[in-house]
Every structure is written in C-alpha cells, then in structure tokens.
Design an enzyme around this catalytic site. Structure first.
Site, PDB file in Angstrom:
ATOM      1  N   ARG A  15     -50.030  18.283 -24.098  1.00  0.00           N
ATOM      2  CA  ARG A  15     -49.206  17.101 -23.786  1.00  0.00           C
ATOM      3  C   ARG A  15     -49.484  16.546 -22.382  1.00  0.00           C
ATOM      4  NH1 ARG A  15     -43.261  18.750 -24.449  1.00  0.00           N
ATOM      5  NH2 ARG A  15     -44.052  20.646 -23.499  1.00  0.00           N
ATOM      6  N   HIS A 704     -32.917   4.889 -26.196  1.00  0.00           N
ATOM      7  CA  HIS A 704     -34.353   5.088 -25.984  1.00  0.00           C
ATOM      8  C   HIS A 704     -34.868   4.273 -24.811  1.00  0.00           C
ATOM      9  CE1 HIS A 704     -33.796   6.523 -30.120  1.00  0.00           C
ATOM     10  NE2 HIS A 704     -34.788   7.330 -29.850  1.00  0.00           N
TER      11      HIS A 704
END
Length: 768
Positions: A15, A704
């Site tokens: 990641r 979000h």
C-alpha cells in the site's frame, strides 16, 4: 499467441500509494516527492509483467484516485465549481471535496463500479457540456514505459461507458446527446497516441455487459465506425468484462475493431456463442479472458486449455490471445508476501494465485498451448492438476453439521412474527425515541493510537487485560461524547474492529486471512478481503462483549453492530466449488446466532449492514430475480429470530436503488439508513415513489469527504426529506461509518447534526 493483462494493481505490494497520497494530503510529502513515489510504483508494475513474459502490458491503468476521475480530466469534463482550482488541488477536490479559508466545494458523487466493491467518481454532465482534451497523463505514462524498453498498450475508458456511467445534473436532455461533441475529443486522443507509434489501444467498454437500449446500441456502432474512419495505425482492443455481451453480441462482432476481449470467467458459455455466430469474422482476434481478475483461486489449466483449443479450431494461433478476465485491480498484489507470515495454512496456499502469480499462470498457459509436449509443460500441467484435485478432496472444506443445518432451513426461519406496522408500535413503546431520532452508522474515528494498540495486541506485544482496558477507555469516552452532544441512539465505536468484514471473518470458521492481500476500494481506501475456503459457522459470540459493555454504562439505547451475510459474501474472496447462495445462507445462520445472543444480552436495536446488496446485483435483468431472491432471504434469515419490539436496522451506501426497491422493502428491516448527501436527497425519490413503508435514515452528511457540513446545510436536507417522507419515519444520521475521519471534524459535524434535528423538532412543535 499473445498474453494480455487488462490492468494491474496500482496500490503497491504494501500500500505504498495509499501512504504516499495520505502523507501528501497531510502536507508531509511534497508534490515532487509524490511524483517520484508513483513513478516508482508504475515502473515496478511494468517490470513485473515484462519479466514474466506478458506480451501486452497496460499503461494508463495507474491512478492517484480513480480511473473514471482520470477520464474526466482527460476529456475536460470538469464541473464548474472546480474550475478555479488546478492540478492536484482540483483533482483531489473533485474526489473528496475541499474546505479551507478560500474554498468550500463539495465532492462529486461516488458509486460502485458495476458489480464490484470498487468505487468510481461519477462524471457530472450538463446540457451544454463542453469537452477539451488533456492527454498529458496518457502520453507521459506511455513514454515512461517506453524509456524502460517496455512498449505498452494505453488503456482508456470508452465514450459510451463514460457517458452512460455519468449523471445528468439538469433535466431536459439525455447524456447520449453529447456523443457528437465527445467523439472528436477521442479522435484527437487516438491521433496523439498514433503519433507515438503505439500498436494497440485498449478501449474499455464494460457497459456492453449490461442491457442496452436500441439507441445505446446504435451509439456503440456509430462510435466505433467513427473510430475506424480515423485511419490511424492504432489497432483497437475492445474490452468488455464482468459478464458476457448478451444481446449486444451481434453488434460487438460487427464492430470494426482488431481485437475483441471476452470475459470467460464471468460468462464461460459465450465462447460457443461467438464462434457459432453468423456475424463472427475469423479475421478478428479473440482475447480470451481465462485468468480470473476478481478472485484468488488458481486457474484450472485443463478447463482453460479446452477454451483455447476450441478457439483454435476456428482461428489461427496468432488470432487467439489469452489474458486476464478483467483488470487485476480487483486482486491482491503478490502471494509470495504471505509465505513467511504463518497466516495461511500451507495446504490452502497451494490453491491460491494473486496478481503476480496470475501473470505466471498466463505464461504457463501460453507454454501449454503452444508447446504441450515439452517436459517443462508436462510438469506445469501435472502440478496444476494435483493442486485442483487436492482442493476438491480436502477435509478442510466440508463441515457436515453446517450442511445439515442448511438442509433443514424452513420458510419460518426467514419471517418476523408480526408485520412492520405492529412492530413499529411496539418498538416506539419500548425505545421511547423522539421525532427525527439521531444516530450514527456505527464506527467512530480510529486514531493512530487505536490502530497501533490493536496491532500490538495481534502481535502478542500486549496482554488481553491491557488491550481490554484500552478498548474500554476508548468506548466509554465515545459513549460520553455521544451523550453530551445529545445523540439519541448510541454506538460503541467499534475500536476493537479493523474492517467490517474482516473482523467477523476472523471469528468464523471457514475463513482465512492474509497479511498483505490488500485491494483498492476507493481512493486511498484499501480493504483486505477474507478468503472463504470452506463451510462457514460461528464457534462463539463475536460482538456481545463490547456491545453489552457500552450498554451497561449508559441509559440510552446502544445499537449492536453487525455486518450482513450478503456483504460478508460480496466483500470476501468466495469459494468457487458451490453456489454462492449456499455459502450466503451459511453466513446468514452464523449472523442469526449473533443477533439472538445480542438480544438475550439486552440489546434492543441491532444493525445488520448490507451495503453490498446492490453491488451483487447481476448486470443483466434476466439474472436478477434469482440473485435477489436468495440475497433477501439470507438477510431475513439473519434478522428474523428476534422479538417484535427488537428493532432491526440495515445500512446501504453508494448504491442506486431504483431497480431493487421492492427487494429492499422485502428485506423488511425496521429502519434502513442510506447515503443521500452527495446527491442532495435525490436518491430518496425512489423510496418516495415506491411508498416505502418502513423507517428511513437518509444520510445528511458525506463522511467520505473531510469537509464539515454546516448546521444549515444539514437542516435543509432534513427539511427536504420531511417533505418527501412521513416525518415520524425519518432518522437523522451520517451517510456511513466514521472510522476514516478525524475526531475534530467528526465532533463538529455531529454537533451540527444533532442541533439540526432539534431545530426541526422545535419548528414542528411551533407549527402545531
């Protein structure tokens, strides 16, 4: 014969992309340094594919956030509110919104990419939309790969998929009307790509996996005939995936493209349909999507070779390509990273293949198809057959007790005792909640301290006693915060949980977990899907401990928080040796047992999240009823073993509900919470038109985005909802869980939310 990969994971094996971008957002990484990191990730991906002999490697499959957002930038389809921004500020503001002393703009909408758990940014389209080409990213990434000695095929989203996945932001027109303005932009792009000496261009049109109208089909034909008239030297690979071409097959076969890609994992029967079709032209190359881009099981070489041999009966070997079914974006990076973690049983690991291993599978299949009598080929084939047979016969997979319980399921197991109208009266009497009751979706911010403490506990560096004390402290502080600001229904905060699916899978039999099996969900949000390898059962209670602790320290009701069976299924890598419906019912029974234990422990509100119900919907109408029947039944099995005055909630986010609203009603949850803030309550209209009978919590702020909504904004959304729905049926809540947000913004937003609900109650009281 060529091998082709439609796209590769961009997050990095550990990641690295997520960490770099989030560091950039925190202003700890410069834009120049971010560019260095991302260039390194692209180079590593290209070299991995090149080293394993892939013939057709993609460029422009990399993205800082989302490939559809990238296409918005490429085509100049940028909403007016972002026009005063530029560069990465503009790009990330479109994805996440931006709020500072100078700018306050809301993010664009986000929804699921077809039937996957990947989210894309929805293009905003207006009647007088203008387009302008910005090809820098596509050209620069092709040149980057070329500088390494790797000639790639650029990948772009096709014009029909782009338009049809977009959303009209004003009434009175159809977005297809803009095709004539859009096609010259694509023409200019194709010409620029041609000038680089590119041989193949992959144009993704997964919209061909859906049911298209006659007008939409005609637009597809017109588009590709227009491209053919450009007379460039670029050969077009038309890529469809996630399902077969269906009713679009005849037009797809007639399109003037060099290569047609078939997803034979999602739709294995379509190869026969193609080869026997009257419009099939044997001069066209077929790209056979044989290696599963969406699951982690080893390829069945015997089955794949049968497909290859069938195609070669009609086509020359150079006209048969083999590839991934879709982009490997949906697959973890590298199985080799797991081999020293002791996380996966060595028997099971031999059944698996992640993205890097899938590259090798393509190389092996090519060897087997072109030189089957070679000793190396024989060894490769026999090893694959042994792994398949081992999996088929393994005792790890089967649990007779679970199978027996599935066989004895009855209709009564999926039915509540009373209708909702009666349950609602009993629940109001028991819970005594005010009008516009306020709550959150479940999780609260997980700080670095929370994540580090949980990681230490998992590594054995922290005792159970010290870990429990830490979670108790975090939970109590969160309960007190919710009490102090006046929320009506509280949650315990979920500080003991890593991921809403992984947490449950870790406690269920039939699941295994990876350490590095990350997959991008949206932006920098990555998930680590569990692997369901066998029959599922619940050996012990999973959530009762922390839910009952939270309820013991407050007089207000605390929701028990569970993930539903369909979502656990959809957000896992699922076993491929039995129908999904059976696996889903096994999970449903495990959740049912947990619901029962929560109720016995005194929890009167239980939320069973099902954000993936819509996601799992088949792309073609003809397949949907069967799916919805078993999906709804699984939810009802999980929720129906409680008393009538126990209130069952469910939550769904980032979904279009128009085509499944009856099934949502059939789920018969007492309360459903949904995402509606980005669309400014537009998604609520389908519930209104359907006259949805149960209670609804339309999300009033977008979690979000780091942007904090004002009290006035939230109140205006509640007012919109109250004009559409019975006021006594409306809940007030955020769009989704708050785990990924920071505490300061969360506190401010929730205070605004509570004040807005109280103001609405006062206004209604004064109007009476």
């Amino acid at each position: 014969m060529k091998s082709i990969v439609l796209g590769y994971p961009r997050i990095g094996e550990k990641r690295e992309l997520k960490k770099a971008i989030e560091s950039y957002w925190r202003k700890n990484t410069s834009e120049d340094n971010l560019k260095i990191i991302t260039k390194g990730l692209r180079e590593k991906a290209w070299k991995s594919q090149d080293n394993l002999g892939i013939d057709l490697i993609s460029s422009n499959d990399f993205s800082l956030y989302d490939q559809v957002l990238d296409m918005c930038i490429t085509l100049g389809c940028i909403p007016e509110r972002f026009k005063n921004l530029s560069g990465l500020d503009q790009y990330f503001a479109m994805a996440r919104g931006l709020q500072n002393e100078e700018v306050d703009v809301t993010a664009m909408e986000m929804t699921k990419w077809f039937d996957t758990n990947y989210h894309y940014i929805v293009p905003e389209i207006i009647k007088n939309q203008t387009f302008a080409l910005n090809s820098n990213k596509i050209i620069n990434e092709y040149k980057e790969a070329s500088a390494l000695g790797i000639k790639t095929k650029p990948v772009i989203i096709g014009p029909l998929t782009f338009l049809l996945l977009g959303k009209e932001k004003e009434s009175g027109f159809n977005r297809l009307e803009l095709l004539d303005q859009l096609l010259p932009i694509y023409k200019a792009l194709i010409n620029e790509i041609d000038s680089l000496g590119v041989e193949y261009l992959q144009i993704d049109e997964p919209i061909l996996a859906t049911d298209l109208s006659l007008d939409e089909q005609a637009a597809i034909t017109r588009t590709y005939e227009y491209f053919d008239e450009i007379n460039s030297g670029v050969k077009i690979i038309l890529a469809n995936y996630f399902d077969c071409y269906g009713n679009n097959l005849d037009l797809a076969l007639k399109l003037p493209v060099a290569v047609l890609h078939l997803d034979l994992v999602s739709c294995s029967l379509q190869l026969n349909d193609v080869l026997s079709h009257r419009s099939f032209n044997t001069t066209k190359t077929l790209s056979l999507g044989l290696v599963d881009g969406r699951n982690i099981w080893k390829n069945d070489f015997k089955k794949s070779l049968e497909f290859i041999q069938k195609a070669r009966q009609k086509l020359k070997i150079e006209s048969v390509w083999i590839g991934t079914s879709c982009s490997l974006l949906h697959s973890p990076y590298d199985l080799d990273l797991e081999k020293n973690t002791k996380g996966i049983n060595t028997t099971i690991i031999q059944w698996l293949a992640f993205s890097k291993q899938k590259l090798k599978e393509l190389g092996d299949l090519k060897k087997l198809a072109t030189d089957p009598n070679n000793d190396v080929s024989g060894h490769i084939y026999n090893e694959n057959i042994r792994a398949s047979q081992n999996k088929l016969e393994s005792k790890l997979i089967h649990n007779p007790t679970v199978k027996q319980r599935i066989q004895t399921l009855s209709f009564a197991d999926s039915e509540r005792n009373a209708r909702f109208s009666k349950r609602q009266l009993l629940q109001r009497k028991t819970l005594k909640l005010p009008l516009f009751p306020t709550t959150t979706i479940g999780s609260f911010p997980q700080t670095n301290a929370v994540r580090l403490t949980r990681a230490k506990f998992k590594k054995g560096e922290l005792s159970q006693e010290l870990y429990d004390e830490f979670i108790k402290k975090e939970t109590e502080e969160t309960i007190r915060f919710q009490e102090n600001i006046g929320l009506d229904v509280l949650v315990h905060g979920e500080f003991e949980r890593n991921d809403m699916v992984e947490y449950f899978g870790e406690q269920l039999d039939g699941f295994i977990f990876t350490k590095f099996g990350w997959v991008q969900s949206y932006g920098t949000r990555c998930v680590k899907p569990p692997i369901i390898f066998g029959d599922v059962s619940r050996p012990h209670a999973m959530t009762v401990k922390w839910s009952t602790f939270a309820q013991s320290i407050t007089e207000k009701p605390v929701k028990g928080m569970l993930t539903g069976p369909v979502t656990i299924l959809q957000w896992s890598f699922v076993r491929n040796d039995q129908p999904k419906a059976i696996t889903c019912n096994q999970i449903a029974l495990a959740i049912r047992d947990e619901v029962s234990d929560l109720e016995k422990a005194g929890i009167k509100i239980i939320q069973i999240d099902e954000p993936a119900i819509r996601e799992g919907l088949p792309l073609r109408n003809e397949d949907r009823k069967k799916y919805l029947d078993w999906a709804v039944k699984a939810f009802r099995i999980s929720a129906s073993g409680v008393a009538d005055d126990t209130q069952i909630h469910t939550h769904m986010c980032y979904s279009e509900f128009n085509d499944i609203i009856k099934s949502i009603a059939d789920m018969d949850a007492d309360v459903i919470t949904i995402e509606t803030s980005r669309s400014e309550m537009e998604l609520l209209s389908v519930f209104v038109d359907f006259k949805y009978p149960n209670e609804i919590g339309p999300g009033v702020y977008d979690i979000h985005s780091p942007r904090v909504p004002t009290q006035e904004e939230i109140e205006s959304l509640i007012e919109k909802a109250s004009k559409l729905l019975p006021q006594e049926n409306i809940w007030v809540n955020p769009d989704c869980g708050l785990k990924t947000r920071d505490w300061p913004e969360t506190k401010t937003a929730l205070v605004n939310l509570v004040h807005s609900a109280k103001n609405m109650r006062e206004k209604l009281a004064q109007s009476v």
